[in-house]
Design a protein around this motif. Structure first.
Motif, PDB file in Angstrom:
ATOM      1  N   ALA A   4       0.696  -1.190   0.023  1.00 22.89           N
ATOM      2  CA  ALA A   4      -0.059   0.045  -0.017  1.00 22.89           C
ATOM      3  C   ALA A   4       0.971   1.118   0.043  1.00 22.89           C
ATOM      4  O   ALA A   4       1.881   1.262   0.803  1.00 22.89           O
ATOM      5  CB  ALA A   4      -0.883  -0.086   1.241  1.00 22.89           C
ATOM      6  N   SER A   5       0.451   2.167  -0.988  1.00 24.06           N
ATOM      7  CA  SER A   5       1.335   3.580  -0.867  1.00 24.06           C
ATOM      8  C   SER A   5       0.817   4.229   0.377  1.00 24.06           C
ATOM      9  O   SER A   5      -0.054   4.147   1.129  1.00 24.06           O
ATOM     10  CB  SER A   5       1.062   4.111  -2.006  1.00 24.06           C
ATOM     11  OG  SER A   5      -0.226   4.546  -2.148  1.00 24.06           O
ATOM     12  N   SER A   6       1.693   5.253   0.580  1.00 20.16           N
ATOM     13  CA  SER A   6       1.512   6.066   2.042  1.00 20.16           C
ATOM     14  C   SER A   6       2.124   7.370   1.564  1.00 20.16           C
ATOM     15  O   SER A   6       3.124   7.625   0.555  1.00 20.16           O
ATOM     16  CB  SER A   6       2.502   5.429   3.062  1.00 20.16           C
ATOM     17  OG  SER A   6       2.645   6.396   3.958  1.00 20.16           O
ATOM     18  N   ASN A   7       1.591   8.340   2.079  1.00 19.65           N
ATOM     19  CA  ASN A   7       2.017   9.576   2.213  1.00 19.65           C
ATOM     20  C   ASN A   7       3.158   9.983   2.867  1.00 19.65           C
ATOM     21  O   ASN A   7       3.691  10.786   2.896  1.00 19.65           O
ATOM     22  CB  ASN A   7       0.766  10.670   2.714  1.00 19.65           C
ATOM     23  CG  ASN A   7      -0.290  10.534   1.794  1.00 19.65           C
ATOM     24  OD1 ASN A   7      -0.076  10.322   0.535  1.00 19.65           O
ATOM     25  ND2 ASN A   7      -1.378  10.878   2.162  1.00 19.65           N
ATOM     26  N   THR A   8       3.795   8.853   3.599  1.00 18.32           N
ATOM     27  CA  THR A   8       5.091   9.323   4.391  1.00 18.32           C
ATOM     28  C   THR A   8       6.185   9.249   3.511  1.00 18.32           C
ATOM     29  O   THR A   8       6.290   8.290   2.617  1.00 18.32           O
ATOM     30  CB  THR A   8       5.282   8.043   5.340  1.00 18.32           C
ATOM     31  OG1 THR A   8       4.158   8.018   6.106  1.00 18.32           O
ATOM     32  CG2 THR A   8       6.401   8.330   6.216  1.00 18.32           C
ATOM     33  N   SER A   9       6.817  10.185   3.548  1.00 22.32           N
ATOM     34  CA  SER A   9       8.131  10.484   2.702  1.00 22.32           C
ATOM     35  C   SER A   9       9.265   9.882   3.493  1.00 22.32           C
ATOM     36  O   SER A   9       9.460  10.671   4.586  1.00 22.32           O
ATOM     37  CB  SER A   9       8.215  11.810   2.089  1.00 22.32           C
ATOM     38  OG  SER A   9       9.299  12.454   2.586  1.00 22.32           O
ATOM     39  N   MET A  10      10.119   9.165   3.338  1.00 20.81           N
ATOM     40  CA  MET A  10      11.375   8.665   3.967  1.00 20.81           C
ATOM     41  C   MET A  10      12.657   9.485   3.339  1.00 20.81           C
ATOM     42  O   MET A  10      12.618   9.328   2.076  1.00 20.81           O
ATOM     43  CB  MET A  10      11.330   7.185   3.980  1.00 20.81           C
ATOM     44  CG  MET A  10      10.366   6.481   4.680  1.00 20.81           C
ATOM     45  SD  MET A  10      10.334   4.875   4.713  1.00 20.81           S
ATOM     46  CE  MET A  10      11.556   4.384   5.858  1.00 20.81           C
ATOM     47  N   ARG A  11      13.505   9.776   4.252  1.00 15.55           N
ATOM     48  CA  ARG A  11      14.661  10.391   3.662  1.00 15.55           C
ATOM     49  C   ARG A  11      15.827   9.408   4.285  1.00 15.55           C
ATOM     50  O   ARG A  11      15.798   9.110   5.366  1.00 15.55           O
ATOM     51  CB  ARG A  11      15.059  11.592   4.444  1.00 15.55           C
ATOM     52  CG  ARG A  11      13.989  12.779   3.945  1.00 15.55           C
ATOM     53  CD  ARG A  11      14.141  14.280   4.349  1.00 15.55           C
ATOM     54  NE  ARG A  11      15.606  14.235   4.804  1.00 15.55           N
ATOM     55  CZ  ARG A  11      16.443  15.123   4.561  1.00 15.55           C
ATOM     56  NH1 ARG A  11      15.979  16.040   3.680  1.00 15.55           N
ATOM     57  NH2 ARG A  11      18.042  15.103   5.019  1.00 15.55           N
ATOM     58  N   VAL A  12      16.856   9.517   3.439  1.00 18.47           N
ATOM     59  CA  VAL A  12      18.130   8.686   3.779  1.00 18.47           C
ATOM     60  C   VAL A  12      18.901   9.507   4.677  1.00 18.47           C
ATOM     61  O   VAL A  12      18.872  10.648   4.302  1.00 18.47           O
ATOM     62  CB  VAL A  12      19.026   8.366   2.476  1.00 18.47           C
ATOM     63  CG1 VAL A  12      20.087   7.682   2.804  1.00 18.47           C
ATOM     64  CG2 VAL A  12      18.143   7.468   1.522  1.00 18.47           C
ATOM     65  N   PRO A  13      19.522   9.130   5.709  1.00 19.45           N
ATOM     66  CA  PRO A  13      20.211   9.967   6.761  1.00 19.45           C
ATOM     67  C   PRO A  13      21.645  10.566   6.275  1.00 19.45           C
ATOM     68  O   PRO A  13      21.888  10.060   5.395  1.00 19.45           O
ATOM     69  CB  PRO A  13      20.367   8.879   7.831  1.00 19.45           C
ATOM     70  CG  PRO A  13      19.646   7.838   7.895  1.00 19.45           C
ATOM     71  CD  PRO A  13      19.363   7.762   6.383  1.00 19.45           C
ATOM     72  N   ALA A  14      21.686  11.569   6.586  1.00 22.18           N
ATOM     73  CA  ALA A  14      22.911  12.463   6.119  1.00 22.18           C
ATOM     74  C   ALA A  14      24.264  11.498   6.420  1.00 22.18           C
ATOM     75  O   ALA A  14      24.299  10.956   7.378  1.00 22.18           O
ATOM     76  CB  ALA A  14      23.250  13.825   6.659  1.00 22.18           C
ATOM     77  N   GLY A  15      25.067  11.251   5.206  1.00 21.69           N
ATOM     78  CA  GLY A  15      26.150  10.443   5.388  1.00 21.69           C
ATOM     79  C   GLY A  15      25.845   8.951   5.101  1.00 21.69           C
ATOM     80  O   GLY A  15      26.780   8.423   4.848  1.00 21.69           O
TER      81      GLY A  15
END
Length: 66
Positions: A4-15
């Motif tokens: 299921a798609s979600s509105n949550t956007s995930m970011r890759v942590p810095a570094g």
């Protein structure tokens, strides 16, 4: 199987990208038979270097990304 798609956007942590690129480079260079064990040793060496006061590849990678 669908996800299921979600509105949550995930970011890759810095570094993190720099850290994974370093691991990939070493795996390609060494060609280990057991990549998981090699990765564990690789990250253990990085941790020991960071604790000894050497350059932290995660912090350095985060600086490069900015």
């Amino acid at each position: 199987m669908s996800i299921a798609s979600s509105n949550t956007s995930m970011r890759v942590p810095a570094g993190f990208r720099n850290l994974l690129e370093g691991l990939a480079r070493e795996v390609l260079r060494e060609q280990p038979a057991n990549v998981v064990a090699f990765a564990a040793q690789h990250f253990q060496r990085l941790l020991e270097q960071r604790e000894a006061g050497a350059v932290d590849p995660v912090a350095w990678g985060a600086l490069l990304e900015d």
